[in-house]
Scaffold this motif. Structure first.
Motif, mmCIF file in Angstrom:
data_model
loop_
_atom_site.group_PDB
_atom_site.id
_atom_site.type_symbol
_atom_site.label_atom_id
_atom_site.label_comp_id
_atom_site.label_asym_id
_atom_site.label_seq_id
_atom_site.Cartn_x
_atom_site.Cartn_y
_atom_site.Cartn_z
ATOM 1 N N ILE A 75 0.834 -1.016 0.036
ATOM 2 C CA ILE A 75 0.024 0.105 -0.078
ATOM 3 C C ILE A 75 0.895 1.118 -0.028
ATOM 4 N N ILE A 101 -1.588 6.406 0.966
ATOM 5 C CA ILE A 101 -2.892 6.437 0.682
ATOM 6 C C ILE A 101 -3.365 7.879 1.588
ATOM 7 N N LEU A 116 -8.712 1.249 -5.735
ATOM 8 C CA LEU A 116 -7.157 0.896 -5.444
ATOM 9 C C LEU A 116 -6.753 -0.009 -6.558
ATOM 10 N N LYS A 165 -2.504 1.894 -5.107
ATOM 11 C CA LYS A 165 -2.144 3.128 -4.952
ATOM 12 C C LYS A 165 -3.907 3.454 -5.333
ATOM 13 N N ILE A 166 -4.199 4.758 -5.008
ATOM 14 C CA ILE A 166 -5.642 5.170 -5.212
ATOM 15 C C ILE A 166 -5.743 5.574 -6.683
#
Ligand SMILES: Nc1ncnc2c1ncn2[C@@H]1O[C@H](COP(=O)(O)OP(=O)(O)OP(=O)(O)O)[C@@H](O)[C@H]1O
Ligand SMILES: Nc1ncnc2c1ncn2[C@@H]1O[C@H](COP(=O)(O)OP(=O)(O)OP(=O)(O)O)[C@@H](O)[C@H]1O
Ligand SMILES: [Mg+2]
Ligand SMILES: [Mg+2]
Lengths: 430, 272, 311, 376, 376
Positions: free
Chosen positions: E20, E23, E208, E212-213
């Motif tokens: 992740i 975020i 997602l 990553k967003i």
């Protein structure tokens, strides 16, 4: 480091209060190592004592084997947890005397004017050191040789004439040997070796068997000891010797089930051997080397010791109990129940004993052997504090012997081991 | 799920043969307990008759019921103490990761390597100085902490899915309640195993109870068993075996019951 | 006990690194749980152990107290003493005889008893029964069975006209005989532990493997054993340690004989301490044994636990 | 290619209540057979019985020509994807995948190749060395899938194999599974909850409810002619709208409770008497009323609206029932609006009010592309 | 009602690769926040970090007004449905459900009542006494769900809570969860793979991809204006069709490779220069060409057809790409047919060929019901 309250050297005067029970009687503890039928008999004796008078109560407490009991004594001796009376095996005698936790028996004998003459001289001899009796003999036994009379008959031998010397035994064993049966056997146990040495007049350690001073060296690897080992070795080589290990019950079972024709047992085991064998059992003196005269046997078993530093009342109670123990009636019962000797020979005159002897004439032999013993340093027995260890050395030596090792070599090794133990014991003793 | 018939037969044969071999010594002891001296020496397997003489003599000779009761109290005490102490420790090792955890664990394990016989005498002095001779705590307390038990439980706790721990944390359970409400119930098998182990080993102890007791007040049954055997005087094997049977019956019974409990625990709570 | 709770977490991390107090929070919680064990171990294990180590540098007097400082002499004596070397060898042999065979046997029984068959509960009970028989009691029974003249083993041999074996009296056989009886005594316990481990394996794994056509032994090798590895690891470690410390059966069956062939170290320690009252040498032996087991266990943890798979 | 035949199969876990009862079905060799039904209806149980993992308490199971009731799983020559994956926690992804091949003694090189191909297809190549516990849920499921695919067994059982995958991957997997199944001629028995999977993958669908077969047929057949209201509401999303109504063959109409009569086309009441019936209509046949409609139109108050992007689903009250309608596109409707809805009366179906059997099928509505060249 | 704020959160399992990364998102109190993304993109990881089950390797997590990075899970006051259920094997269904209440010392009577209500809602009433082992997959999932629902914690995290349920039950559960969430004002973070769930339940959706967003927004916004091709293909099923093309602002058209130019409406090329672009169009805007169409029509060969009941999805070759179209109703199309397809050019969107950013949004297409009374 763990501390022992009152290390037993100089607490002669700070005596504690006597323990008194609910009924107002002085209560003392008696630690013993008697299990099996021995305990049964002992319990009834104690009960008899408690009922025979109104001032004292003795509580008999089992404390495990002799070794276990002694271990506990070593830790507790001289503290408030110590009992008034304790039973210690014969080879612990030296340790007990040196320990300083005990009150010599002689003190009470003298105070009370007790007549020691009534007791068996040959038993007293063992426990008498420097002319003083330290403990009261209790359960005493000697080795004897048991044999299978039926097997003797079958082999064409005279069942009433047991072999007497080593050579005789070797011969007879060879004759008795069959596919299923060995001629001779002996428990792998140091005691029997000591006896076979003593009956030749041999000593175990120097300093007059440790009786004239602290022993410093083992001498059992001399000629007498070697005789014994050769004797066993010869039969073992010839295949007439059966090795049944270190367990009393194993060798007895072997005899009773006809696997061996002659063996050495304790006098205390005679009754049982007779009862459980489906054949006629003969009892004989233990054999001796051909070239020497038979000297007799050393006493085995245990004696009773009295604690030092406890209340006078308690010591009194203990003494009373010991006196009670030595009465002929009690001894007669004890003898019949367990097969141990009566320390008071008058017991043999009791009716119940006579009846029994009629039934088992073999008992007579065990007593005769004891009474025929010639008092000497050799038959008095050795005094060393490391006796248990030394006995192990002998067991190892015997086992190695049976595996084919050289008699002198194994015997020397055992002596060496004993010497080291003695050396350490002397070193650590200030 | 299902098994073919020949396979079943193979399994049952193997099961039975193993069972017979394994159980033989116990049956043998049982048989001997009914024999008379000469019968035993003849090496028979079946006694001539199932008379209870030996049993009567055993109970006659010793306060066996008293010993049994003491044994029961001591064994149950040790068992409970061990369960509490060990499960707490094992829980910390598995569910509270902290620095040095491995070291402490190994320190614990190392205690298993110290032969009990070597430390028995110093321990005896400790008990004596605490004035605990002839007391239940003297008989039980030294055994409460048990590396073996901690190890056993740790191994089992490690197989608990971490999701259960997580789910409880999310539900707001503190560590101690997670321990009580999830870890212990889920580990029933191991707890029963450890309990049985603790009970039985304590029940079977001889030297220590002998050492720290000097009279019959708190003595256990193994000492009684020893009292039946003689050293120099001939042992009456029938009586001894009767004693053996009397002594092992409670433990066997416990084992059977525990086994049942185990089975139930196993089928109910199997972790997936 | 119920007062143990996690501390309320007052020290919520802000931007900076948490302090020592905060970082040790878990350690402190853990200590609470470990405290009973730690105290008891300290009093009843560590203290006596240190005393043992201390005594091993001394000769002790008849009361068991340190009397003459001898430094490493006790150890030197031990390493020179053929009796001790023999003990060490016998112990090693004994471990070799009992551990692998015992575990294999228990594993075999556990695998048998893990099948879902009618009446399996009965067999499980039988197999675990030896756990309910004390070492003392079972040794007595085995003593009987090994009896050279009336024991059932020799009777059995006689039945088939085989030569008789002096089970406990022949130095060639004694250790093996003791090992056999020891394996029997330990079977029940190992069996129970292993069975518990087996039952914890997810049934679905077997189902999946069976569909793949994996045979019994393949499943055993590829699924059962790896999945059982935590339990196996445990039981191997425990068996090793127990085997090193065998005492009771020796005392009753052979007393270290014949010809010292079964004089395992712990028995030798016992004899030295309880019969000969030589705490110095006894302690030295105990320390030596401790080191042996320590090494074995470290090896076991280093190389064994690596192969263990926890869920 | 093997057929699987279930003859009167039933199953009970507690020897009292049947979880599965009296299942009769013949799954043809090479068929893609989909099993659907509500949660707990016995789908997994049925698969497990076919696999030989669960004892069959009644009836006969035939695999190929062989009665297989007591055949061990290993001899049934099938592969299976478990609902909870059943991955070997101690083996890496790769070893998990090749486990079955290993058993079958497939040569090492081939094993490796097949594992790699399958892993690639499922996007697992990067994870081959990991242990299952280091994977995400979907990745685990893919490993389980890979394990079954790689074995190429003639019969394959899959228990919700795609439930943890995202729509895109799921679409991809759907066609991959179908492709492989066709290519190798595998007989597939496939459990799913997904409407799209059921409709697009299966040659035939079987609908199970409380352990009993509700209907077996091709997807379209089941969609168009649901055998009973249960099937009608189970297949199709949102489900078919139902209502209790009165049939009046005289006026050729049905009367909804408290509603107007709806006239049905001629012949709709063939074989139906006057009396209560269950009326059913699919949400897509409740259309926006546009201008003058040839269909009956009614107004209703909207209770709930869901805008899905390409379509809008909303509920409204039809008499006492809450019905849903599905309209294409994104509609600006608010709960509380009263909107006019046209009802395609030809698409109505009628069920017997008691037995639930389908009495009037909805009109067949096959659309077809204008013939070649007809377009501008 | 508590907000959850993630500020620069990142996570790495092996301290090397971020699973992740970075975020930043603020989830409002009482919001229903849906998290979607392909399998393995880090959704569960994110939930687990919020729950405090996974260490946060970078960034700050705020729950309410409190920094929660090091707060133990038990003190975050949230409930969670685990992807693999995490039921307590030793407890009955009922005890599993009340477990959390028990902890919170809810009075016994209330506990029982709440458990029963929840169980009823989830259709678990008959299974209250069973152990998890004896439940079907869907039943287990429902127990997990019940456990979270019953706790009424102000924040609730759900990881694919409905994946094992059938369509009907799922529809029911969707609205129930939404209802409870609204009623209690719970802040919900919900992971799903299901398009319908994502579109209908969420106030906002976050997409997602590889940690990553990609986009955050309301469902419709995301559907209509996907920020990049990834989002475009991820949301919507079947996914949006994409193709590389040349933009020609001069003629106001895009030229598909090997295809004809498609003229786009006026103003579509505002701010777009000549050059490569990615063209996207959703399947529902590739319509059947009917009679004379106002839209450009082209012919294409059908490669695959899926008839879903209420609609038909088929693929065809558009130049080199395989595109799919979705038509209402059941169409009789065979693979291999060449059929005319109309393309709604206003619905085309254009993405930058390199960066992928959306350059031309599709035309807004809000449908509305004819005003009250307009219908016949
Ligand atoms: N314990 C772990 N150790 C190492 N990597 C892990 C671990 N757990 C997860 N991962 C990896 O982290 C990534 C994200 O995993 P996560 O479980 O968050 O995915 P997800 O989005 O929930 O996927 P899904 O939808 O398939 O459940 C995946 O690539 C996974 O392989
Ligand atoms: N081991 C068991 N013991 C008792 N009942 C069981 C057992 N396994 C399943 N059941 C019950 O049998 C019924 C059918 O279970 P099954 O697992 O086949 O359902 P399913 O159709 O697969 O459901 P789902 O879609 O939820 O997975 C359920 O009601 C379940 O509770
Ligand atoms: Mg299922
Ligand atoms: Mg996940």
């Amino acid at each position: 480091a763990p501390e022992k309250s009152g290390s037993g050297t100089d607490d002669g005067d700070k005596k504690s209060e006597a323990a008194v029970n609910d009924e107002g009687k002085v209560e003392i503890e008696f630690w013993h190592a008697m299990s099996g039928s021995g305990q049964e008999s002992l319990d009834s004796i104690v009960e008899g004592f408690n009922e025979s008078q109104g001032d004292y109560t003795v509580k008999a407490e089992f404390q495990g084997s002799y070794e276990e009991l002694l271990t506990k004594l070593r830790s507790i001796g001289g503290t408030k947890d110590a009992p008034a009376i304790m039973q210690v095996f014969e080879i612990g005698t030296k340790y007990m005397i040196d320990s300083g936790y005990i009150e010599p028996m002689q003190k009470f004998i003298d105070e009370d004017g007790y007549d020691l003459e009534q007791l068996e001289e040959n038993i007293l001899n063992y426990y008498r050191v420097d002319g003083e009796l330290y403990s009261m003999p209790f359960n005493s036994s000697t080795p004897v040789m048991l044999y299978n009379k039926d097997a003797f008959k079958e082999a064409g031998l005279d069942p009433e004439k047991a072999p007497e010397t080593f050579a005789d035994v070797i011969d007879t064993a060879a004759k008795l040997k069959t596919d299923d049966m060995y001629g001779f056997s002996m428990l792998t146990y140091g005691w029997f070796f000591e006896e076979l040495v003593a009956t030749q007049g041999g000593l175990y350690v120097n300093e007059e068997n440790g009786r004239s001073g602290d022993a410093t060296e083992a001498v059992f690897n001399g000629a007498e000891g070697l005789n014994v080992f050769r004797f066993l070795n010869e039969m073992n080589k010839a295949g007439t010797f059966g090795n049944f290990g270190t367990n009393w019950d194993d060798i007895r079972a072997a005899f009773s089930s006809g696997k061996v024709a002659m063996y050495m047992d304790s006098s205390a085991g005679v009754a049982n051997a007779i009862n459980s064998s489906p054949f006629e059992v003969g009892v004989a003196y233990i054999p001796h080397a051909d070239e020497v005269e038979r000297q007799g046997v050393i006493i085995g078993g245990a004696s009773l010791w009295m604690s030092k530093g406890i209340a006078d009342e308690e010591q009194k109670a203990a003494w009373e109990f010991m006196k009670y123990l030595t009465t002929p009636e009690v001894q007669a019962q004890w003898h019949l129940d367990t097969g141990y000797f009566a320390i008071n020979p008058d017991a043999y005159e009791e009716d119940i004993v006579k009846e029994k002897w009629d039934e088992y004439p073999q008992f007579q032999v065990t007593v005769d052997q004891l009474q025929d013993t010639k008092p000497s340093i050799a038959t008095q027995g050795a005094l060393i504090s490391v006796f248990p260890e030394s006995r192990q050395q002998i067991v190892t030596a015997l086992e190695n012997l049976y595996q084919g090792a050289d008699p002198q070599k194994v015997l020397d090794e055992a002596a060496e081991g004993t010497n080291r133990a003695i050396e350490i014991a002397n070193k650590t003793k200030q | 799920m299902t098994m073919s018939v020949p396979k079943k037969i193979t399994f049952y044969t193997m099961l039975t043969v193993s069972a017979v071999i394994l159980f033989f010594p116990i049956v043998y002891a049982f048989m001997i307990s009914f024999m008379t001296g000469p019968e035993i020496l003849q090496g028979k397997f079946f006694p001539e008759s199932f008379h209870l003489d030996n049993y009567i003599r055993v109970f006659d000779r010793l306060p066996l019921l008293n010993y049994l009761l003491n044994s029961f109290i001591v064994s149950a005490g040790v068992m409970l103490g061990q369960l509490v102490v060990c499960s707490l420790a094992a829980y910390a090792f598995v569910f509270i990761p902290f620095r040095g955890s491995n070291f402490v664990f190994f320190l614990f394990i190392s205690t298993m390597m110290i032969p009990w016989e070597a430390t028995m005498i110093p321990n005896f002095f400790i008990i004596q100085n605490l004035n605990w001779l002839n007391t239940y705590q003297g008989l039980t307390l030294p055994f409460f902490a048990l590396a073996f038990g901690t190890f056993l439980l740790r191994q089992h706790f490690k197989t608990i899915p971490k999701e259960l721990h997580e789910a409880s944390q999310v539900a707001g359970l503190g560590p101690f309640r997670f321990f009580l409400k999830v870890v212990l119930p889920v580990s029933k098998t191991s707890l029963v195993t450890l309990g049985a182990y603790g009970f039985l080993t304590t029940w079977n102890m001889y030297l220590w109870p002998l050492l720290v007791t000097t009279n019959n007040s708190v003595r256990t049954v193994q000492i009684g068993l020893k009292q039946l055997q003689s050293q120099e005087v001939a042992t009456d094997w029938g009586v001894v075996m009767a004693g053996v049977i009397v002594v092992i019956i409670p433990t066997l019974l416990l084992l059977f019951l525990g086994q049942k409990q185990l089975q139930k625990g196993l089928t109910q709570g199997a972790l997936k | 006990m119920s007062t143990i709770h996690s501390r309320p977490d007052e020290f919520i991390a802000t931007e900076h690194k948490p302090g020592v107090w905060e970082r040790s929070r878990r350690a402190r919680t853990a200590i609470l749980y470990l405290l009973p064990s730690i105290i008891l171990f300290s009093v009843f294990v560590f203290y006596p152990m240190f005393r043992t180590i201390y005594l091993s540098f001394f000769l002790t007097d008849q009361a068991g107290d340190a009397a003459v400082f001898v430094g490493l002499d006790n150890y030197k004596y031990l390493l020179d003493s053929p009796a001790f070397l023999n003990s060490a060898k016998a112990t090693l042999l004994f471990v070799l005889y009992t551990v692998p065979a015992g575990i294999l046997l228990s594993l075999f029984l556990a695998l048998l008893a893990n099948e879902k068959l009618r009446g399996i509960g009965f067999f499980r009970t039988i197999y675990s029964s030896t756990m309910g028989v004390s070492v003392a009691a079972s040794s007595v029974v085995w003593l009987f069975m090994f009896h050279p003249s009336i024991g059932m083993f020799n009777r059995f041999l006689a039945l088939f006209d085989f030569p008789q074996i002096q089970w406990l009296l022949d130095p060639q056989w004694a250790l093996v005989s003791v090992a056999i009886s020891t394996i029997w005594m330990n079977t029940g316990f190992s069996f129970l532990i292993l069975l518990g481990g087996l039952q914890n394996i997810d049934e679905h794994l077997y189902e999946s493997a069976r569909i793949d056509g994996a045979g019994y032994f393949y499943r055993l090798r590829r699924i059962t054993l790896p999945m059982l590895s935590p339990t196996l690891f445990f039981i191997i470690t425990i068996s090793l340690i127990n085997a090193f410390q065998t005492f009771g059966q020796i005392d009753i069956l052979t007393k270290g004989g014949p010809a010292q062939s079964t004089n395992l170290i712990v028995y030798s320690i016992y004899r030295e301490a309880f019969v000969n009252y030589q705490f110095g040498t006894a302690s030295a032996q105990a320390v030596f044994l401790f080191l042996c087991i320590l090494v074995a266990t470290i090896l076991q943890f280093r190389f064994g636990e690596r192969r263990v798979h926890y869920q | 290619m093997k057929k699987v035949e279930l003859i009167g199969i039933s199953k009970s876990y507690d020897r009292q209540k049947d979880v599965i009862s009296n299942i009769d079905v013949r799954i043809e060799p090479g068929e893609f057979f989909v099993l659907v039904g509500p949660s707990g209806c016995g789908k997994s149980t049925m698969l497990r019985m076919i696999a030989g993992l669960e004892e069959i308490t009644g009836g006969t199971l035939k695999i190929g020509e062989q009665t297989a009731n007591r055949l061990p799983p290993s001899r049934r020559d099938l592969s299976m994807v478990f609902q909870n994956y059943a991955l070997y926690p101690h083996l890496s992804v790769e070893d998990n995948i090749t486990f079955g091949l290993d058993v079958k003694k497939v040569p090492k090189a081939e094993r490796k190749k097949r594992a790699q191909d399958t892993a690639e297809m499922l996007g697992l190549t990067d994870y081959m060395k990991r242990k299952p516990r280091e994977l995400s849920g979907g990745q685990r499921q893919r490993v389980a899938l890979a394990r079954a695919i790689v074995s190429e067994a003639p019969i394959c059982l899959m228990d919700e194999p795609l439930s943890n995958l995202d729509a895109k991957l799921r679409g991809h997997m759907r066609s991959e599974i179908r492709r492989i199944q066709r290519q190798l001629g595998i007989t597939m028995i496939y459990v799913t909850h997904d409407q799209v999977e059921a409709m697009t993958m299966g040659d035939r669908i079987m609908i199970l409810h409380e352990g009993k077969i509700q209907q077996i047929g091709s997807p379209i057949e089941i969609y168009n002619h649901p055998a009973n209201p249960f099937v009608a509401t189970f297949i199709g999303s949102p489900p078919m709208n139902l209502a209790q109504a009165e049939a009046d063959p005289g006026t050729s109409s049905v009367i909804l409770p408290g509603g107007e009569p709806i006239r049905l086309p001629e012949g709709a009441f063939e074989g139906i008497g006057k009396g209560p019936v269950t009326v059913g209509i699919r949400p897509e046949f409740l259309m926006p009323a546009q201008g003058t409609s040839e269909h009956p139109v009614f107004r209703a108050e909207v209770t709930n609206v869901e805008v899905l992007g390409h379509e809008t689903v909303f509920s409204f009250l039809a008499g006492t029932e809450e019905w849903t309608a599905k309209w294409n596109g994104q509609w600006q409707i608010q709960p509380g609006d009263r909107i006019p809805i046209a009802l395609d009366e030809e698409s109505i179906c009628l069920f017997d009010a008691k037995s639930g059997t389908l009495m009037k099928k909805p009109a067949a509505r096959q659309l077809s592309v204008p013939a070649e060249g007809a377009a501008t």
